[in-house]
Design a protein around this motif. Structure first.
Motif, mmCIF file in Angstrom:
data_model
loop_
_atom_site.group_PDB
_atom_site.id
_atom_site.type_symbol
_atom_site.label_atom_id
_atom_site.label_comp_id
_atom_site.label_asym_id
_atom_site.label_seq_id
_atom_site.Cartn_x
_atom_site.Cartn_y
_atom_site.Cartn_z
ATOM 1 N N TYR A 104 56.760 -26.560 1.424
ATOM 2 C CA TYR A 104 57.938 -27.387 1.694
ATOM 3 C C TYR A 104 58.577 -27.956 0.440
ATOM 4 C CZ TYR A 104 56.819 -26.989 6.586
ATOM 5 O OH TYR A 104 56.583 -26.478 7.830
ATOM 6 N N THR A 145 67.061 -27.788 1.419
ATOM 7 C CA THR A 145 67.358 -26.905 2.553
ATOM 8 C C THR A 145 68.019 -27.686 3.682
ATOM 9 O OG1 THR A 145 65.518 -25.454 1.990
ATOM 10 C CG2 THR A 145 66.336 -25.333 4.245
ATOM 11 N N TRP A 146 67.483 -28.863 3.991
ATOM 12 C CA TRP A 146 68.074 -29.670 5.055
ATOM 13 C C TRP A 146 69.489 -30.116 4.691
ATOM 14 C CZ3 TRP A 146 66.814 -35.352 6.567
ATOM 15 C CH2 TRP A 146 67.409 -35.642 7.788
ATOM 16 N N ILE A 206 62.755 -27.510 8.788
ATOM 17 C CA ILE A 206 61.298 -27.619 8.949
ATOM 18 C C ILE A 206 60.678 -26.238 9.167
ATOM 19 C CG2 ILE A 206 59.483 -28.427 10.519
ATOM 20 C CD1 ILE A 206 61.187 -31.010 10.866
ATOM 21 N N PHE A 223 62.310 -28.493 0.826
ATOM 22 C CA PHE A 223 62.706 -28.940 2.163
ATOM 23 C C PHE A 223 63.991 -29.768 2.153
ATOM 24 C CE2 PHE A 223 62.819 -32.480 5.132
ATOM 25 C CZ PHE A 223 63.003 -31.785 6.311
ATOM 26 N N THR A 226 61.856 -23.486 5.808
ATOM 27 C CA THR A 226 61.537 -23.700 4.394
ATOM 28 C C THR A 226 60.324 -22.881 3.947
ATOM 29 O OG1 THR A 226 62.574 -25.883 4.403
ATOM 30 C CG2 THR A 226 61.036 -25.430 2.627
ATOM 31 N N PRO A 227 59.218 -22.878 4.679
ATOM 32 C CA PRO A 227 58.101 -22.031 4.242
ATOM 33 C C PRO A 227 58.444 -20.536 4.255
ATOM 34 C CG PRO A 227 57.353 -23.636 5.849
ATOM 35 C CD PRO A 227 58.851 -23.699 5.830
#
Length: 132
Positions: free
Chosen positions: A101, A107-108, A63, A104, A66-67
């Motif tokens: 995102y 990435t998670w 969270i 996202f 990601t940005p």
């Protein structure tokens, strides 16, 4: 260029910023979640607690990072302004906040397994070292 040249490369600052965000989120989320599970939910500290806290740690890291990761990549490619904040603001203004995102889930899915291996191993090392 050598060692000094490596540290003066334009990609160093965005990479360090991203690393700071990821590590801060992972460590804080892991310890906080583990404490909540043990103290509030009265779970015994076990591998289940460590795995659950690790997954939450990966989620929080995704969270928050990601940005920053997207901005870092754009900055390194020369597609964004000179600062992380400027780049994030440009993307949000041009493409909307959700564009930050876009990766996202990927990435998670990368960070969650890494955190499980990392923190479960850490807890095992702590347990072994405490006996020494």
């Amino acid at each position: 260029r050598g060692l000094v040249g490596m540290w003066l490369h334009p990609s160093v600052i965005p990479n360090v910023q991203r690393s700071f965000v990821v590590n801060a989120a992972e460590l804080a989320a892991y310890e906080y979640t583990k404490n909540i599970l043990v103290k509030k939910f009265k779970m015994k500290e076990s591998i289940l607690v460590h795995v659950l806290a690790s997954i939450m740690s990966g989620l929080m890291a995704a969270i928050t990072s990601t940005p920053v990761d997207m901005a870092k990549t754009r900055m390194m490619n020369g597609d964004c302004g000179a600062s992380m904040v400027h780049c994030l603001a440009d993307v949000a203004q041009q493409a909307g906040i959700m564009a930050l995102y876009a990766s996202f889930f990927a990435t998670w899915m990368r960070l969650a397994p890494w955190n499980v291996l990392n923190f479960v191993s850490l807890e095992r090392y702590r347990k072994v070292l405490a006996k020494l």
